[in-house]
Design a protein around this motif. Structure first.
Motif, PDB file in Angstrom:
ATOM      1  N   TYR A 167       0.807  -1.226   0.000  1.00 28.60           N
ATOM      2  CA  TYR A 167       0.000   0.000   0.000  1.00 28.60           C
ATOM      3  C   TYR A 167       0.839   1.275   0.000  1.00 28.60           C
ATOM      4  CZ  TYR A 167      -3.656  -3.367   1.042  1.00 28.60           C
ATOM      5  OH  TYR A 167      -4.509  -4.434   0.980  1.00 28.60           O
ATOM      6  N   TYR A 203      -6.571   3.843   4.612  1.00 31.09           N
ATOM      7  CA  TYR A 203      -6.840   2.402   4.633  1.00 31.09           C
ATOM      8  C   TYR A 203      -5.800   1.683   5.493  1.00 31.09           C
ATOM      9  CZ  TYR A 203      -7.562  -2.379   3.055  1.00 31.09           C
ATOM     10  OH  TYR A 203      -7.799  -3.731   3.032  1.00 31.09           O
ATOM     11  N   HIS A 205      -4.611   2.939   8.005  1.00 35.63           N
ATOM     12  CA  HIS A 205      -4.860   3.560   9.315  1.00 35.63           C
ATOM     13  C   HIS A 205      -3.634   4.351   9.784  1.00 35.63           C
ATOM     14  CE1 HIS A 205      -7.825   4.179  12.378  1.00 35.63           C
ATOM     15  NE2 HIS A 205      -6.940   3.949  13.335  1.00 35.63           N
ATOM     16  N   LEU A 266     -11.030   0.304  -1.559  1.00 35.32           N
ATOM     17  CA  LEU A 266     -10.385   0.606  -0.276  1.00 35.32           C
ATOM     18  C   LEU A 266     -11.230   1.581   0.537  1.00 35.32           C
ATOM     19  CD1 LEU A 266      -6.611   0.992  -1.245  1.00 35.32           C
ATOM     20  CD2 LEU A 266      -7.844  -1.053  -0.546  1.00 35.32           C
ATOM     21  N   LYS A 269     -14.080   0.327   2.650  1.00 33.22           N
ATOM     22  CA  LYS A 269     -13.731  -0.427   3.864  1.00 33.22           C
ATOM     23  C   LYS A 269     -13.324   0.478   5.024  1.00 33.22           C
ATOM     24  CE  LYS A 269     -12.198  -4.358   1.084  1.00 33.22           C
ATOM     25  NZ  LYS A 269     -11.048  -5.192   0.654  1.00 33.22           N
ATOM     26  N   LEU A 270     -13.312   1.785   4.811  1.00 35.72           N
ATOM     27  CA  LEU A 270     -12.933   2.718   5.877  1.00 35.72           C
ATOM     28  C   LEU A 270     -14.058   2.824   6.913  1.00 35.72           C
ATOM     29  CD1 LEU A 270     -11.347   5.618   3.758  1.00 35.72           C
ATOM     30  CD2 LEU A 270     -10.173   3.725   4.895  1.00 35.72           C
ATOM     31  N   THR A 272     -10.574   1.385   8.931  1.00 40.98           N
ATOM     32  CA  THR A 272     -10.013   0.042   9.129  1.00 40.98           C
ATOM     33  C   THR A 272      -9.460  -0.150  10.541  1.00 40.98           C
ATOM     34  OG1 THR A 272      -7.924   0.849   8.214  1.00 40.98           O
ATOM     35  CG2 THR A 272      -9.430  -0.292   6.699  1.00 40.98           C
TER      36      THR A 272
END
Length: 296
Positions: A167, A203, A205, A266, A269-270, A272
């Motif tokens: 990432y 993503y 964090h 991505l 999905k926040l 995370t």
């Protein structure tokens, strides 16, 4: 017919390239034609290993008779057969050689395309090599002043990074994409790329890095005045407030919907990680007791 037997054509061609008492110079022109005929025969017979070998020799022949364009074409065909055979190192080598030959012709677009074909073929089996080929393909286009034609390649390479969970590298590539877009005044693509990098850090964090990325990108006037910048500011504020529902709401917004598909996945999905700790930390900063001795 004996004359169309690809094995015999290959043997005959090989003889024409070897020196002997009766042949003082190699006849590469005649040999190349025979190698091409042999390659076609082997392909029809589905003997891809020998077809690949014949194409390699045909490519060398075209190069030696000063026809780098045809040599590159044969190299690409050999690479496609290497892919069918699962010979991934050869796929990389052949497409890279094809790219070099196109460059010799002064044709940067086909040179870049050859590397991109190799990258796509190697995404699953050799992802690191695929990314390198994608970035080299981008560099060829950028050197030719055709940054806009590299955009899809940046997206493809970023997608490979994300698929392989690299990432930080993906975020760095999105920032490079933004710089490339800036050079050709593609402001919308530039701003989307910068927002993409920020979302990747979120993503992970890594809120601190996301904020740093936001601050750095905001130094670019085009981004600072964009919808993407305003959205990033709202998203980071939601993190600071520890507001999970707001983060999820923003992740479903129209601004996100217009980003590249791998970034959208991505964003959806926040968050995370635990954002409540961020809120508590912010509250502690705000409630720092007053120092009575400090009257300034």
């Amino acid at each position: 017919m004996a004359g169309s037997d690809p094995n015999k054509l290959l043997v005959k061609a090989d003889k024409l390239t070897r020196l002997s008492l009766t042949r003082w110079s190699a006849d590469w022109k005649s040999a190349t034609l025979l190698y091409e005929q042999a390659a076609n025969g082997f392909r029809i017979a589905k003997d891809y290993e020998k077809a690949k070998e014949a194409l390699e020799k045909a490519s060398k022949g075209q190069e030696l008779i000063s026809s780098p364009w045809d040599a590159a074409k044969h190299m690409e065909s050999a690479a496609a057969l290497a892919k069918e055979l699962g010979k991934w190192n050869e796929v990389a080598d052949f497409y890279k050689r094809a790219s070099e030959l196109y460059a010799e012709c002064g044709r940067p677009q086909p040179a870049s395309d050859a590397l991109a074909k190799g990258a796509r073929a190697l995404e699953d089996s050799m992802p690191d090599e695929a990314i390198q080929l994608y970035t080299d393909a981008c560099a060829i286009l950028e050197e030719d002043g055709k940054e806009q034609m590299a955009f899809d390649l940046y997206r493809d390479a970023t997608s490979v990074y994300i698929k392989n969970e690299k990432y930080t590298d993906a975020a760095a590539l999105m920032l490079r994409f933004g710089v490339s877009a800036d050079k050709c005044n593609a402001t919308h693509s530039q701003c989307k790329a910068y927002l993409g990098a920020i979302i990747i850090y979120l993503y992970l964090h890594d809120i601190k890095q996301a904020e740093q990325c936001y601050n750095d990108c905001s130094q670019v006037d085009a981004f600072m005045r964009s919808d993407q910048c305003r959205f990033a500011g709202k998203l980071l504020s939601a993190y600071t407030d520890g507001d999970v529902e707001e983060i999820k709401k923003l992740a479903q917004s129209g601004t996100v919907n217009h980003l590249d598909h791998m970034i959208i996945r991505l964003a959806r999905k926040l968050p995370t990680g635990d954002v409540s700790a961020l809120k508590n930390h912010a509250s502690e900063d705000q409630e720092e007791p007053l120092d009575e001795d400090d009257l300034t």
